[in-house]
Motif scaffolding. Structure first.
Motif, PDB file in Angstrom:
ATOM      1  N   LEU A  27     -73.297  10.427 -43.912  1.00 46.13           N
ATOM      2  CA  LEU A  27     -72.309  10.629 -44.958  1.00 46.13           C
ATOM      3  C   LEU A  27     -72.978  10.666 -46.316  1.00 46.13           C
ATOM      4  O   LEU A  27     -73.952   9.952 -46.557  1.00 46.13           O
ATOM      5  CB  LEU A  27     -71.280   9.497 -44.951  1.00 46.13           C
ATOM      6  CG  LEU A  27     -70.477   9.298 -43.666  1.00 46.13           C
ATOM      7  CD1 LEU A  27     -69.538   8.112 -43.821  1.00 46.13           C
ATOM      8  CD2 LEU A  27     -69.719  10.541 -43.296  1.00 46.13           C
ATOM      9  N   TYR A  28     -72.432  11.479 -47.190  1.00 46.94           N
ATOM     10  CA  TYR A  28     -72.903  11.492 -48.571  1.00 46.94           C
ATOM     11  C   TYR A  28     -71.835  12.113 -49.463  1.00 46.94           C
ATOM     12  O   TYR A  28     -71.053  12.946 -49.016  1.00 46.94           O
ATOM     13  CB  TYR A  28     -74.237  12.222 -48.710  1.00 46.94           C
ATOM     14  CG  TYR A  28     -74.265  13.622 -48.156  1.00 46.94           C
ATOM     15  CD1 TYR A  28     -73.999  14.716 -48.958  1.00 46.94           C
ATOM     16  CD2 TYR A  28     -74.564  13.851 -46.815  1.00 46.94           C
ATOM     17  CE1 TYR A  28     -74.029  16.003 -48.445  1.00 46.94           C
ATOM     18  CE2 TYR A  28     -74.596  15.137 -46.304  1.00 46.94           C
ATOM     19  CZ  TYR A  28     -74.331  16.202 -47.123  1.00 46.94           C
ATOM     20  OH  TYR A  28     -74.346  17.471 -46.608  1.00 46.94           O
ATOM     21  N   PRO A  29     -71.784  11.691 -50.739  1.00 47.89           N
ATOM     22  CA  PRO A  29     -70.824  12.269 -51.670  1.00 47.89           C
ATOM     23  C   PRO A  29     -71.355  13.574 -52.260  1.00 47.89           C
ATOM     24  O   PRO A  29     -72.574  13.786 -52.336  1.00 47.89           O
ATOM     25  CB  PRO A  29     -70.703  11.190 -52.754  1.00 47.89           C
ATOM     26  CG  PRO A  29     -72.031  10.528 -52.764  1.00 47.89           C
ATOM     27  CD  PRO A  29     -72.521  10.572 -51.335  1.00 47.89           C
ATOM     28  N   CYS A  30     -70.436  14.426 -52.679  1.00 43.46           N
ATOM     29  CA  CYS A  30     -70.806  15.710 -53.272  1.00 43.46           C
ATOM     30  C   CYS A  30     -69.821  16.009 -54.397  1.00 43.46           C
ATOM     31  O   CYS A  30     -68.606  15.949 -54.192  1.00 43.46           O
ATOM     32  CB  CYS A  30     -70.764  16.797 -52.204  1.00 43.46           C
ATOM     33  SG  CYS A  30     -71.365  18.403 -52.744  1.00 43.46           S
ATOM     34  N   LYS A  31     -70.324  16.336 -55.566  1.00 39.19           N
ATOM     35  CA  LYS A  31     -69.476  16.676 -56.709  1.00 39.19           C
ATOM     36  C   LYS A  31     -68.721  17.969 -56.412  1.00 39.19           C
ATOM     37  O   LYS A  31     -69.230  18.854 -55.716  1.00 39.19           O
ATOM     38  CB  LYS A  31     -70.303  16.828 -57.982  1.00 39.19           C
ATOM     39  CG  LYS A  31     -70.914  15.515 -58.443  1.00 39.19           C
ATOM     40  CD  LYS A  31     -69.822  14.561 -58.856  1.00 39.19           C
ATOM     41  CE  LYS A  31     -70.378  13.241 -59.338  1.00 39.19           C
ATOM     42  NZ  LYS A  31     -69.336  12.223 -59.427  1.00 39.19           N
ATOM     43  N   PRO A  32     -67.488  18.097 -56.924  1.00 39.12           N
ATOM     44  CA  PRO A  32     -66.662  19.264 -56.613  1.00 39.12           C
ATOM     45  C   PRO A  32     -67.315  20.607 -56.937  1.00 39.12           C
ATOM     46  O   PRO A  32     -67.185  21.559 -56.153  1.00 39.12           O
ATOM     47  CB  PRO A  32     -65.400  19.051 -57.452  1.00 39.12           C
ATOM     48  CG  PRO A  32     -65.341  17.591 -57.676  1.00 39.12           C
ATOM     49  CD  PRO A  32     -66.768  17.132 -57.742  1.00 39.12           C
ATOM     50  N   ASP A  33     -68.025  20.724 -58.037  1.00 39.21           N
ATOM     51  CA  ASP A  33     -68.634  22.008 -58.387  1.00 39.21           C
ATOM     52  C   ASP A  33     -69.765  22.376 -57.426  1.00 39.21           C
ATOM     53  O   ASP A  33     -69.909  23.530 -57.025  1.00 39.21           O
ATOM     54  CB  ASP A  33     -69.113  22.024 -59.839  1.00 39.21           C
ATOM     55  CG  ASP A  33     -70.128  20.940 -60.154  1.00 39.21           C
ATOM     56  OD1 ASP A  33     -70.129  19.875 -59.494  1.00 39.21           O
ATOM     57  OD2 ASP A  33     -70.923  21.140 -61.096  1.00 39.21           O
ATOM     58  N   ILE A  34     -70.543  21.397 -57.013  1.00 37.42           N
ATOM     59  CA  ILE A  34     -71.617  21.634 -56.046  1.00 37.42           C
ATOM     60  C   ILE A  34     -71.019  21.977 -54.681  1.00 37.42           C
ATOM     61  O   ILE A  34     -71.487  22.883 -53.986  1.00 37.42           O
ATOM     62  CB  ILE A  34     -72.553  20.411 -55.925  1.00 37.42           C
ATOM     63  CG1 ILE A  34     -73.152  20.047 -57.283  1.00 37.42           C
ATOM     64  CG2 ILE A  34     -73.626  20.635 -54.863  1.00 37.42           C
ATOM     65  CD1 ILE A  34     -74.026  21.122 -57.881  1.00 37.42           C
ATOM     66  N   PHE A  35     -69.962  21.271 -54.309  1.00 34.95           N
ATOM     67  CA  PHE A  35     -69.305  21.545 -53.030  1.00 34.95           C
ATOM     68  C   PHE A  35     -68.792  22.975 -52.996  1.00 34.95           C
ATOM     69  O   PHE A  35     -69.014  23.706 -52.027  1.00 34.95           O
ATOM     70  CB  PHE A  35     -68.158  20.547 -52.799  1.00 34.95           C
ATOM     71  CG  PHE A  35     -67.542  20.649 -51.442  1.00 34.95           C
ATOM     72  CD1 PHE A  35     -68.083  19.964 -50.373  1.00 34.95           C
ATOM     73  CD2 PHE A  35     -66.427  21.444 -51.225  1.00 34.95           C
ATOM     74  CE1 PHE A  35     -67.525  20.061 -49.103  1.00 34.95           C
ATOM     75  CE2 PHE A  35     -65.858  21.553 -49.966  1.00 34.95           C
ATOM     76  CZ  PHE A  35     -66.413  20.858 -48.903  1.00 34.95           C
ATOM     77  N   ALA A  36     -68.116  23.408 -54.071  1.00 36.39           N
ATOM     78  CA  ALA A  36     -67.561  24.763 -54.131  1.00 36.39           C
ATOM     79  C   ALA A  36     -68.654  25.827 -54.077  1.00 36.39           C
ATOM     80  O   ALA A  36     -68.461  26.892 -53.486  1.00 36.39           O
ATOM     81  CB  ALA A  36     -66.726  24.926 -55.390  1.00 36.39           C
ATOM     82  N   ALA A  37     -69.811  25.541 -54.665  1.00 32.02           N
ATOM     83  CA  ALA A  37     -70.911  26.506 -54.665  1.00 32.02           C
ATOM     84  C   ALA A  37     -71.658  26.543 -53.332  1.00 32.02           C
ATOM     85  O   ALA A  37     -72.321  27.528 -53.032  1.00 32.02           O
ATOM     86  CB  ALA A  37     -71.894  26.180 -55.796  1.00 32.02           C
ATOM     87  N   THR A  38     -71.536  25.490 -52.535  1.00 35.10           N
ATOM     88  CA  THR A  38     -72.324  25.355 -51.319  1.00 35.10           C
ATOM     89  C   THR A  38     -71.538  25.617 -50.040  1.00 35.10           C
ATOM     90  O   THR A  38     -72.094  26.139 -49.079  1.00 35.10           O
ATOM     91  CB  THR A  38     -72.922  23.932 -51.250  1.00 35.10           C
ATOM     92  OG1 THR A  38     -73.611  23.656 -52.465  1.00 35.10           O
ATOM     93  CG2 THR A  38     -73.882  23.777 -50.099  1.00 35.10           C
ATOM     94  N   TYR A  39     -70.262  25.267 -50.031  1.00 31.79           N
ATOM     95  CA  TYR A  39     -69.466  25.325 -48.796  1.00 31.79           C
ATOM     96  C   TYR A  39     -68.275  26.253 -48.935  1.00 31.79           C
ATOM     97  O   TYR A  39     -67.754  26.467 -50.020  1.00 31.79           O
ATOM     98  CB  TYR A  39     -68.979  23.922 -48.424  1.00 31.79           C
ATOM     99  CG  TYR A  39     -70.086  22.942 -48.179  1.00 31.79           C
ATOM    100  CD1 TYR A  39     -70.794  22.953 -46.985  1.00 31.79           C
ATOM    101  CD2 TYR A  39     -70.456  22.011 -49.150  1.00 31.79           C
ATOM    102  CE1 TYR A  39     -71.830  22.047 -46.753  1.00 31.79           C
ATOM    103  CE2 TYR A  39     -71.485  21.109 -48.923  1.00 31.79           C
ATOM    104  CZ  TYR A  39     -72.156  21.141 -47.731  1.00 31.79           C
ATOM    105  OH  TYR A  39     -73.180  20.261 -47.503  1.00 31.79           O
ATOM    106  N   GLU A  40     -67.831  26.791 -47.800  1.00 29.64           N
ATOM    107  CA  GLU A  40     -66.590  27.546 -47.731  1.00 29.64           C
ATOM    108  C   GLU A  40     -65.861  27.120 -46.465  1.00 29.64           C
ATOM    109  O   GLU A  40     -66.479  26.697 -45.486  1.00 29.64           O
ATOM    110  CB  GLU A  40     -66.858  29.050 -47.730  1.00 29.64           C
ATOM    111  CG  GLU A  40     -67.681  29.527 -46.575  1.00 29.64           C
ATOM    112  CD  GLU A  40     -68.047  31.011 -46.685  1.00 29.64           C
ATOM    113  OE1 GLU A  40     -68.401  31.587 -45.651  1.00 29.64           O
ATOM    114  OE2 GLU A  40     -67.983  31.572 -47.786  1.00 29.64           O
ATOM    115  N   ALA A  41     -64.550  27.216 -46.499  1.00 37.53           N
ATOM    116  CA  ALA A  41     -63.727  26.801 -45.352  1.00 37.53           C
ATOM    117  C   ALA A  41     -63.964  27.740 -44.172  1.00 37.53           C
ATOM    118  O   ALA A  41     -64.201  28.926 -44.344  1.00 37.53           O
ATOM    119  CB  ALA A  41     -62.263  26.808 -45.742  1.00 37.53           C
TER     120      ALA A  41
END
Length: 86
Positions: free
Chosen positions: A70-84
Motif C-alpha cells: 500500500l502507498y498513498p498517491c496525490k490526486p494529480d499524480i494518480f490522474a497522470a499515471t492511472y486510468e480506470a
C-alpha cells in the motif's frame, strides 16, 4: 536508454475522512496495524509502505500494488499515471 512502465492493474481508493465504505484490503491493513488514522480535527492516514511511513490526507488515493503493498498517491499524480479499467 528509455523505458516504459509495464501495464499493470492495481486497486485504488480515494481517501475522504467522512467516508466509511473502505475496501476490504484497506480494512484488513488497518486490522493488521499497517494503516492507522491520526489527526483529530484534520484526520489523515499513516501507511506503513515499503519505503517507511507515509501520510495520506483527504483526497489522496490509497493504491494497492501488484504484491499487495500500500502507498498513498496525490490526486494529480494518480490522474497522470492511472486510468480506470472495466
Amino acid at each position: 536508454m528509455r523505458y516504459r512502465k509495464k501495464p499493470v492493474v492495481i486497486e485504488a481508493w480515494q481517501y475522504k475522512p467522512a467516508r466509511s465504505n473502505w475496501p476490504h484490503w484497506l480494512s484488513a491493513a488497518v486490522a493488521d496495524g499497517k494503516v492507522w488514522m491520526q489527526g483529530g480535527d484534520e484526520p489523515y492516514l499513516t501507511i506503513q509502505t515499503l519505503e517507511g511511513e507515509m501520510r495520506a490526507v483527504g483526497g489522496d488515493w490509497i493504491v494497492r500494488g501488484v504484491k499487495g503493498e500500500l502507498y498513498p498517491c496525490k490526486p494529480d499524480i494518480f490522474a497522470a499515471t492511472y486510468e480506470a479499467v472495466e
